[in-house]
Design a protein around this motif. Structure first.
Motif, PDB file in Angstrom:
ATOM      1  N   THR A  11       0.148  -8.058  -2.420  1.00 37.92           N
ATOM      2  CA  THR A  11      -1.198  -7.236  -2.682  1.00 37.92           C
ATOM      3  C   THR A  11      -2.101  -7.504  -2.331  1.00 37.92           C
ATOM      4  O   THR A  11      -2.226  -9.249  -2.633  1.00 37.92           O
ATOM      5  N   GLU A  53      10.104  -5.702  -3.259  1.00 45.50           N
ATOM      6  CA  GLU A  53       8.649  -5.301  -3.031  1.00 45.50           C
ATOM      7  C   GLU A  53       7.344  -5.342  -4.343  1.00 45.50           C
ATOM      8  O   GLU A  53       7.429  -5.941  -5.842  1.00 45.50           O
ATOM      9  N   SER A  87       3.901  -4.284  -5.092  1.00 46.93           N
ATOM     10  CA  SER A  87       2.800  -3.169  -5.924  1.00 46.93           C
ATOM     11  C   SER A  87       1.940  -3.572  -6.678  1.00 46.93           C
ATOM     12  O   SER A  87       1.879  -4.389  -7.455  1.00 46.93           O
ATOM     13  N   PRO A  88       1.234  -3.402  -6.913  1.00 49.86           N
ATOM     14  CA  PRO A  88       0.311  -2.162  -5.509  1.00 49.86           C
ATOM     15  C   PRO A  88       0.488  -2.557  -4.286  1.00 49.86           C
ATOM     16  O   PRO A  88      -0.270  -4.106  -4.212  1.00 49.86           O
ATOM     17  N   GLN A  89      -0.097  -2.643  -3.508  1.00 47.72           N
ATOM     18  CA  GLN A  89      -0.269  -2.790  -1.703  1.00 47.72           C
ATOM     19  C   GLN A  89      -1.770  -3.389  -1.606  1.00 47.72           C
ATOM     20  O   GLN A  89      -1.603  -4.542  -1.273  1.00 47.72           O
TER      21      GLN A  89
END
Lengths: 115, 111
Positions: free
Chosen positions: B105, B5, B7-9
């Motif tokens: 990102t 995962e 972050s941020p995108q």
């Protein structure tokens, strides 16, 4: 320049057709990886070959196949093409398959457009 | 479920600002790579981290691998417009011959 070459750079074809994408790895690299990158799905691993043998498979469709030849270049064959197959297809190469960080060197990609 | 995962995108900042992007997982990685990709081009390898707690610097970029080898961060100091791009982390969980990439990102540095 990563040293990885891919041809063609762009490909436009119709649904139902078959295409072949070609990749030449960096000199000395035995591993070749294929990835698909579309806008909504990021970089998706398709398949990995090491010295001519398949080593790992990702979510590769049955309509897709690949091989690595004795001179280590690789081809990705896409058949019965659908609109959703439109994407950037990247090839990457690395020195080793196991026991080392997977430092991959990517080619410039083939942009496939299915109409 | 995404194994990695990020972050941020999306991140949009002014030139000269600092930023940190993250790459997290519940799995332990034998190694983790960071790549930068510009539109329409292939990802370019920036760094590989292998040892838990490892810190690597590449000019204004600082990469850190978590102690447990489950997460990593990329810190950019005094961002420049040339830093604009998609930053991807990738790792291999079990030396299984395939890398998993995060979704990345997207960094935009405005002049």
């Amino acid at each position: 320049d990563s040293g990885v070459t891919q041809t063609p750079k762009h490909l436009i074809t119709a649904t139902g057709q078959r295409v072949t994408l070609r990749c030449s790895p960096r000199s000395g690299d035995l591993s070749v990886y294929w990835y698909q990158q579309s806008l909504d799905q990021g970089l998706q691993f398709l398949i990995h070959y090491y010295n001519g043998e398949e080593r790992a498979k990702g979510n590769i469709l049955e309509r897709f196949s690949a091989q690595q030849f004795p001179d280590l270049h690789s081809e990705l064959n896409l058949s019965s093409l659908e609109l959703g197959d439109s994407a950037l297809y990247f090839c990457a190469s690395s020195v080793e398959s196991r026991g080392a960080p997977y430092e991959q060197y990517f080619g410039p990609g083939t942009r496939l457009t299915v109409t | 479920t995404q194994l990695l995962e990020q972050s941020p995108q999306f991140l949009s900042i002014q030139e000269g600002e600092n930023l940190t992007v993250y790459c997290n997982s519940s799995s332990v990685f034998s190694s983790l790579q960071w790549y930068r990709q510009e539109p329409g081009e292939g990802p370019v390898l920036l760094v590989t981290v292998v040892t838990g707690g490892e810190v690597k610097k590449l000019k204004r970029l600082t990469f850190q691998f978590g102690d447990a080898r489950k997460d990593s961060s990329l810190h950019i100091t005094a961002a420049q417009t040339g830093d604009t791009g998609l930053y991807l982390c990738a790792g291999d969980v079990s030396n299984a011959g395939k890398s998993t990439f995060g979704d990345g990102t997207t960094l935009t540095v405005k002049p």
